[in-house]
Design an enzyme around this catalytic site. Structure first.
Site, mmCIF file in Angstrom:
data_model
loop_
_atom_site.group_PDB
_atom_site.id
_atom_site.type_symbol
_atom_site.label_atom_id
_atom_site.label_comp_id
_atom_site.label_asym_id
_atom_site.label_seq_id
_atom_site.Cartn_x
_atom_site.Cartn_y
_atom_site.Cartn_z
ATOM 1 N N ILE A 6 0.861 -1.181 0.000
ATOM 2 C CA ILE A 6 0.000 0.000 0.000
ATOM 3 C C ILE A 6 0.902 1.236 0.000
ATOM 4 O O ILE A 6 1.637 1.474 0.958
ATOM 5 C CB ILE A 6 -0.943 -0.019 1.221
ATOM 6 C CG1 ILE A 6 -1.860 -1.257 1.164
ATOM 7 C CG2 ILE A 6 -1.771 1.262 1.294
ATOM 8 C CD1 ILE A 6 -2.757 -1.351 -0.049
ATOM 9 N N GLU A 51 -10.524 -0.616 -7.986
ATOM 10 C CA GLU A 51 -11.753 -1.296 -8.376
ATOM 11 C C GLU A 51 -11.992 -2.594 -7.614
ATOM 12 O O GLU A 51 -13.131 -3.027 -7.448
ATOM 13 C CB GLU A 51 -11.769 -1.519 -9.884
ATOM 14 C CG GLU A 51 -11.926 -0.210 -10.624
ATOM 15 C CD GLU A 51 -11.647 -0.334 -12.109
ATOM 16 O OE1 GLU A 51 -12.614 -0.438 -12.862
ATOM 17 O OE2 GLU A 51 -10.485 -0.318 -12.512
#
Ligand code: MOS
Length: 736
Positions: A627, A703
């Site tokens: 991340i 997404e």
């Protein structure tokens, strides 16, 4: 301390909240004229006559363009995929293929004048009944389109045999409606031709490079004479991942009136002049042993598309990769050609729809076998991609399942439907897992280190709203030993190094990897100067001994150090430029299968009298590799879940079968999630480094977070009510 991994705020945040960020429609242009479309009220046929006399005489009108006088575009066909654009171009012939197709374009001094003149145009049609998508006849009408991104069908083992002989069988049909992107920012193009024949398109697009290529091809202008600019996007959601005819028509209209033209679609026009997600009819069959272990999966999907483009919604993709089935897995996709404009990707296309079917069916299997839904998924987990037989690069799905379940308090759930209550409300808890395709695309970037000690990152990539400006600054800052406030980022302009579109949640892993390479190249050049420049503070040292941090170079084991600014100035350099060219092998050819994963948990509250479903709370656990910025990542996840709530409970574009028109063409008729629909959302990341996915270790995130929200909610609704809804959205009428 590395900057990547820090939850820093968006570097463009202030610009956005103060109105300093220029969105396409806000860009001031001198002597700009305004375009307004008149569109077809029929869905199939042709125009017989178009009377433009009154419109031409109306105040302010500069041109009234119809198929009779619009300059012709290059009829040479192009692939629907690359450059990506609807292949049928209106205002080139008298045919009508869809309702809401442009039949005239008025250009006037003001938008009001153009719109008014448009109302004076009289169109006569020859009308044929429209072909519309009909769930009852979809199977007979379906045809096999040419293959697009992936094979249309797949077969590993013998799924049918495995299912036929399975101890437990689930066979169901799931349906999902057409949906529109409904992003806040409208589609808009500003077209400007310079005297030397250079075309600049300020276009609200997710792909400046693709738009440039398509405009060059269709308008027959050399690529170097086309420039496309989009620095900020007010939402795209996939609707801007393709060029729509209005962009090309704006360029032609500008040429005709010899002035810049601004052409913005109205919200209603976006329903027919830009794309949508097509409905799907999916059938899924699962075969399993009594312990819940899958033996076979069959998943077939049909979607409508336009008469001219074979858009395939790869909904059955999910079943190719997510779970192991010992006997086999087979999938197929077909399309039905109907009178509508071309569909396009929308918010986790393919996956979001496919997972609703697969993960709802898995919940049915959990009830049929009596195995807890989380445990069922743990039992069917696999380290090998069932489709390609390649090992997954990284797959932290088990951690997502267990950590997500712990955070949610899944162990306190009573499995029987209608067994949990809060006063008069029924409480339901459901979960689902997800897999999301990771893309590896080439991209270029340039990083300039200035004598002032600041850096500039440049790439023809986009920040679609996810925080790309910020994460790119972080990545460059780490490579150059700068703080992110010393890094400027410029994106969204085809004059910058070519990169890939902002689609597929691919930017962090790919375009941003190019930034890392460029920043490293710049750093290496600077080190070279420090060692071999005419004023070299570290003359004779080894490059490996130079440490880059805090805006300066330090030679290890010595007290020697120098700031970037001093080094460049003393060597008579105003700047140093490094190029990054990230060129990964395509994922399909790599040794590993690369996907990101999630497990999501939803609690709903259902009003038993009105059938009204509210999301009570939500936990999402995600494996998207490393991340880069937990703050922007969390924002993406929250956004994705909000999309999913819309898919589950609210969104549908309705077509009138008689006229073939989308009928609810505005925010009052087409419902999207608002603040009141969304409770506190809890997201957690199973952080990891996927070296196959990207040199940055990141996998696709944005997404992914939309996928499987709908089945988790549908499974929670079943748990609350005992009613299994297999047709989205889950509206009150379906529960009453
Ligand atoms: Mo996204 S629908 O891949 O723009």
């Amino acid at each position: 301390m590395t900057i990547v991994g820090q939850p820093i705020s968006r570097i463009d945040g202030r610009l956005k909240v103060t109105g300093g960020a220029r969105y396409t429609a806000d860009i001031p242009l001198r002597a700009v004229a305004h375009g307004a479309f008149v569109y077809s009220t029929i869905a199939n046929g042709r125009t017989v006559s178009i009377d433009t006399a009154d419109a031409e005489r109306a105040p302010g009108v500069l041109a009234v363009l119809t198929h009779k006088n619009m300059p012709r575009m290059n009829p040479q066909p192009w692939s629907h995929l690359r450059p990506q654009g609807q292949t049928y171009l209106p205002l080139q012939d008298e045919q009508i293929h869809y309702a809401g197709q442009p039949v005239a374009l008025v250009v006037a001094a003001t938008l009001d004048q153009a719109t008014h003149a448009g109302t004076l145009i009289k169109v006569a049609y020859e009308t044929n009944p429209p072909a519309v998508f009909d769930l009852r006849t979809a199977k007979q009408d379906a045809v096999e389109p040419p293959q697009r991104m992936w094979p249309l069908s797949s077969s590993v083992g013998n799924a049918d045999k495995a299912i036929a002989s399975a101890a437990v069988k689930i066979e169901r049909a799931f349906t999902m409606p057409d949906r529109h992107h409904n992003q806040m920012e409208l589609h808009v193009t500003l077209a400007v031709w310079d005297d030397d024949g250079t075309l600049t398109l300020y276009d609200s697009t997710q792909m400046v490079v693709g738009t440039k290529k398509l405009a060059s091809l269709v308008l027959s202008v050399p690529e170097e004479k086309v420039n496309v600019v989009c620095e900020f996007l007010g939402g795209g959601f996939g609707g801007k991942s393709c060029s729509w005819p209005h962009t090309l028509l704006a360029a032609l209209a500008s040429k005709v009136v010899k002035r810049p033209v601004r052409l913005q679609l109205t919200r209603a026009q976006m329903y027919s002049m830009a794309g949508h997600q097509p409905a799907t009819v999916q059938t899924i069959a699962l075969g399993a042993n009594r312990d819940g272990k899958l033996t076979g999966i069959r998943h077939d999907s049909i979607n409508p598309t336009s008469v001219f483009d074979p858009y395939v919604e790869y909904a059955a993709m999910a079943s190719r990769h997510l779970w192991r089935a010992t006997g086999g897995i087979s999938t197929s996709h077909k399309v039905v050609h109907v009178n509508r404009n071309s569909p396009i990707m929308l918010r986790a296309p393919m996956e979001a729809q496919g997972h609703f079917a697969l993960e709802s069916a898995m919940d049915e299997l959990a009830y049929a076998t009596g195995v807890d839904p989380v445990e069922l998924r743990l039992r069917n987990d696999t380290d090998t991609d069932p489709y390609s037989s390649r090992p997954f690069s990284t797959r932290a799905l088990r951690e997502c399942l267990t950590k997500g379940a712990a955070r949610f308090g899944w162990d306190k759930r009573k499995p029987e439907p209608r067994s949990m209550r809060d006063g008069r409300y029924l409480i339901g808890q459901g979960m689902a897992a997800a897999i999301y395709t990771h893309w590896r695309w080439p991209g270029k970037a340039r990083v300039t280190l200035n004598a002032s000690g600041s850096a500039l990152v440049e790439a023809a990539a986009h920040d679609i709203g996810t925080g790309t400006y910020t994460t790119m600054a972080q990545v460059a800052a780490d490579a150059l030993g700068l703080t992110p406030d010393k890094v400027d980022v410029r994106l969204g302009n085809t004059r910058l190094p070519e990169s890939h579109p902002a689609i597929g949640s691919a930017t962090a892993a790919n375009a941003t990897a190019a930034v890392m390479l460029a920043a490293q190249a710049t750093r290496d050049k600077a080190i070279e100067v420090a060692i071999t420049g005419h004023d070299a503070p570290f003359a004779g040292a080894a490059a490996n001994d130079v440490v880059v941090a805090d805006g300066r170079f330090t030679l290890a084991k010595t007290n020697l150090n120098i700031t970037f600014a001093e080094l460049l100035t003393r060597n008579g350099l105003s700047s140093l430029v490094g190029d990054g060219d990230y060129n990964p092998i395509e994922e399909v050819n790599g040794p590993k299968a690369i996907f990101s994963f999630s497990a999501v948990f939803a609690e709903v509250r259902v009003d038993p009298d009105f059938g009204l479903v509210r999301l009570n709370r939500f936990v999402g656990a995600y494996d998207a590799g490393r991340i880069l910025n937990p703050k922007t990542a969390r924002s993406q996840a929250i956004g994705g879940v909000i999309w999913g709530v819309g898919q589950a409970l609210l969104e549908q574009s309705e077509i009138d079968p008689a006229s073939g028109q989308f009928v609810n063409r505005n925010y009052s008729g087409y419902l999207v999630s608002t603040n009141a629909d969304i409770p506190e959302l809890d997201v957690l990341f199973v952080d990891g480094f996927d070296e196959e996915a990207s040199p940055l270790g990141a996998k696709g995130l944005g997404e992914l977070t939309e996928v499987s929200v709908a089945p988790a909610i549908a499974n929670a609704v079943y748990h609350a009510t005992g009613k299994r809804v297999r047709d989205l959205p889950i509206t009150m009428e379906k529960l009453l």
